[in-house]
Design a protein around this motif. Structure first.
Motif, short mmCIF file in Angstrom:
data_model
loop_
_atom_site.label_atom_id
_atom_site.label_comp_id
_atom_site.label_asym_id
_atom_site.label_seq_id
_atom_site.Cartn_x
_atom_site.Cartn_y
_atom_site.Cartn_z
N UNK A 538 7.24 -53.64 -16.95
CA UNK A 538 8.09 -54.63 -16.29
C UNK A 538 9.10 -55.28 -17.23
N UNK A 539 8.87 -55.14 -18.54
CA UNK A 539 9.84 -55.69 -19.49
C UNK A 539 11.19 -54.97 -19.44
N UNK A 540 11.27 -53.87 -18.73
CA UNK A 540 12.58 -53.27 -18.48
C UNK A 540 13.49 -54.24 -17.74
N UNK A 541 12.89 -55.12 -16.97
CA UNK A 541 13.66 -56.11 -16.23
C UNK A 541 13.81 -55.76 -14.76
N UNK A 542 13.77 -56.77 -13.93
CA UNK A 542 13.85 -56.56 -12.49
C UNK A 542 15.15 -55.88 -12.05
N UNK A 543 16.31 -56.24 -12.62
CA UNK A 543 17.54 -55.53 -12.21
C UNK A 543 17.47 -54.04 -12.50
N UNK A 544 16.93 -53.67 -13.64
CA UNK A 544 16.79 -52.24 -13.99
C UNK A 544 15.84 -51.56 -13.02
N UNK A 545 14.73 -52.20 -12.71
CA UNK A 545 13.75 -51.61 -11.80
C UNK A 545 14.33 -51.46 -10.39
#
Length: 594
Positions: A538-545
């Motif tokens: 989840x550290x990829x970030x919500x916008x990326x996901x």
């Protein structure tokens, strides 16, 4: 270079020696050997045996160990093959007679010849300096006095406790003392294993010469009391995850007929860097295939403050699908045309299949690729362990991703990356006289005839174990790897991109958010796969996901720190500076050095 990047701990630097493994006791052991005047190979053998005691749910004495290494005298990378072969009696017809279309993932039918003991001793004899007693004493001490139990050991034993109690009584006796799994933080002893090692040492020390002692210990294993005990135990039927009881196929003659060997490594050039992997009897070349595919997208790959953007993750995942489809169609212990599979021309053809949206197909390349027919029924079934970085086990004993890792470099330039695995405590019943169990690596064979990875007598399964090294400017520079089954060469891709493209140091690259796809068949029973699943931290970030989901990926949030157990060491050939880093996920892996 990145200005500010989060890191869980510092990258270590020094000039004497560096050790990074998946367990602090193994790292400390390796460093103790270096401080005692041993070289990287002495340290690797000592650490390797300690890992068999400290992480018994991830590897064991009857497991296997592929490794990559270079010596100070010869910078040419070499492969140590510690993967044993299938029994002479193992044929698809034999399994068909038992009504099986897949090799069970646990029990005795899936055992291959134990490879770790002979491989470690071959390395010690030819490239180490210490005696067998000098390197084995640490593991013997931990087995005799007890090793601190980590939480994952307890969870693993709890998950298979019913199987142990009702079907594998020798395992229950060892791993359920007093009827319960040892609690986290307690000491667990395996004195039967300590006695086995002491007996092997005793037979070794009937010789006076160091090399003769090591060879005597190898023979005591493959031609002596260990082989005899394995042969006798394999004749008894035990429950496996087919739901039935089966005896094994492994014999003393199988052990006597096999020895560890050295092989040429597969070296693939990428500009100033060259990636070093084992051959296609492992999945190792898929990392090189992924990188070759990604070469054509280099101007679209981006890192910002240690995190890749959505397009980078998407392109990496789509290239992984193509590389792993080729693994399924072409890899095995046979003649594999790696020159074509790793060529720019072939990658250029395959690269054209990568679009802006997630693919849901398994698309191998090459002329007339053939996939196992059994995959038609496993597509889309629950993979079960897709979203976890540590292994899980179900009550039938099915496991996935059970492996350890060690990477070591010394001041002289000796360097090794090894990925020991197999023979974990939940793979098959404990052999009472020896204190350990057999591996279950034969589950990676296909029972359909005519495939590169089809089961055949005295053949190596195509394994997931995949240590890595890298040259820079032709000089050995980097050793790295991770446990994780099929995900090993995807999590290593995350590390590679973060380090070589994102400009992160070893620790920052390990800490960088990771991901993997499960859109290809698992190498583990029951061989399931999820066509569009993409597991991410989840550290990829919500916008990326969100963007990845919009591209058609079935995104699974694994949590912030869940994927991979990487370790790495490096050496600057010019300055002699040594560096190391280890994974903070799971709070077991540590690097040590000075």
């Amino acid at each position: 270079m990145v200005d500010v990047v989060f890191t869980s701990r510092p990258e270590l630097a020094g000039t004497h020696g560096m050790v990074a493994t998946t367990h602090w006791l193994a790292s400390a052991t390796g460093m103790a050997v270096l401080e005692d005047g041993g070289n990287a190979f002495d340290a690797a053998v000592a650490a390797g045996f300690v890992l068999q005691v400290a992480e018994p749910h991830l590897n064991g004495p009857a497991g296997q160990v592929p490794a990559l290494f270079v010596t100070a005298a010869d910078p040419t990378p070499r492969v140590l093959c510690g993967q044993g072969t299938s029994p002479a009696a193992a044929t698809p017809a034999r399994f068909a007679d038992l009504g099986l279309d897949l090799v069970p993932g646990s029990g005795l039918l899936s055992a291959t010849v134990p490879g770790a003991w002979d491989a470690w001793l071959l390395l010690l004899r030819d490239h180490g300096t210490k005696s067998l007693r000098d390197v084995l004493k640490y593991a013997i001490s931990y087995a005799w006095k007890g090793v601190p139990v980590v939480g994952r050991i307890t969870a693993t034993i709890d998950a298979v406790s019913d199987l142990f109690v009702h079907h594998w009584p020798s395992s229950a006796q060892l791993w359920l003392p007093g009827g319960e799994a040892p609690s986290p933080g307690s000491l667990h002893r395996n004195r039967t294993l300590a006695r086995t090692w002491q007996r092997l040492l005793g037979q070794a020390e009937t010789q006076t010469d160091r090399e003769a002692q090591i060879d005597a210990a190898r023979r005591a294993w493959s031609h002596g009391f260990v082989a005899e005990a394995v042969d006798e135990f394999s004749r008894t039927a035990f429950r496996d995850d087919s739901g039935r009881d089966h005896a094994g196929l492994l014999t003393a003659d199988d052990l006597a007929s096999w020895e560890a060997t050295y092989e040429d490594a597969v070296v693939t050039d990428f500009g100033e860097w060259s990636l070093v992997k084992c051959g296609a009897w492992t999945q190792g070349p898929v990392l090189a295939q992924q990188l070759r595919l990604l070469e054509g997208f280099r101007d679209r790959l981006r890192y910002d403050n240690g995190r890749p953007d959505a397009e980078t993750v998407h392109l990496a995942a789509e290239c992984a699908k193509l590389a792993f489809a080729d693994r399924e169609a072409w890899y095995g212990d046979t003649d594999v045309d790696l020159a074509t599979l790793l060529s720019w021309e072939y990658a250029q053809q395959r690269r054209a299949l990568v679009g802006d949206e997630a693919s849901g197909e398994l698309r191998p390349g090459g002329p007339d690729p053939r996939l196992p027919a059994v995959l038609a029924r496993t597509q889309g079934e629950a993979a079960g362990t897709g979203a976890v970085g540590e292994p899980t086990v179900d009550p039938a004993g099915r496991t996935r991703g059970d492996t350890v890792q060690l990477d070591i470099v010394d001041a002289e330039g000796n360097m090794i990356s090894a990925t020991p695995s197999g023979g974990w405590l939940q793979s098959s019943p404990t052999i009472p006289e020896l204190g350990f169990c057999l591996d279950s690596r034969a589950q990676m064979f296909w029972l359909e005839e005519g495939l590169p990875n089809s089961l055949a007598p005295r053949k190596r399964p195509r394994i997931t174990l995949s240590p890595s090294m890298a040259l820079r400017g032709g000089e050995p520079t980097l050793a790295f790897g991770t446990p994780g089954g099929d995900q090993q060469d995807q999590w290593q891709l995350c590390f590679w991109l973060a380090h070589t493209l994102g400009g992160l140091n070893l620790q920052e690259a390990i800490d960088s958010p990771a991901w993997h796809t499960t859109a290809f068949p698992s190498s583990f029973f029951p061989r399931t796969w999820q066509p569009r699943e993409l597991v991410v931290e989840s550290r990829l970030g919500q916008p990326t996901m969100r963007e990845l989901a919009e591209r058609g990926h079935a995104v699974v949030d694994a949590g912030p720190w869940a994927l991979g157990r990487l370790s790495a060491v490096s050496r600057d050939p010019g300055s002699g500076m040594l560096r190391a880093a280890a994974n903070p996920r799971g709070m077991q892996g540590y690097a040590v050095g000075r």
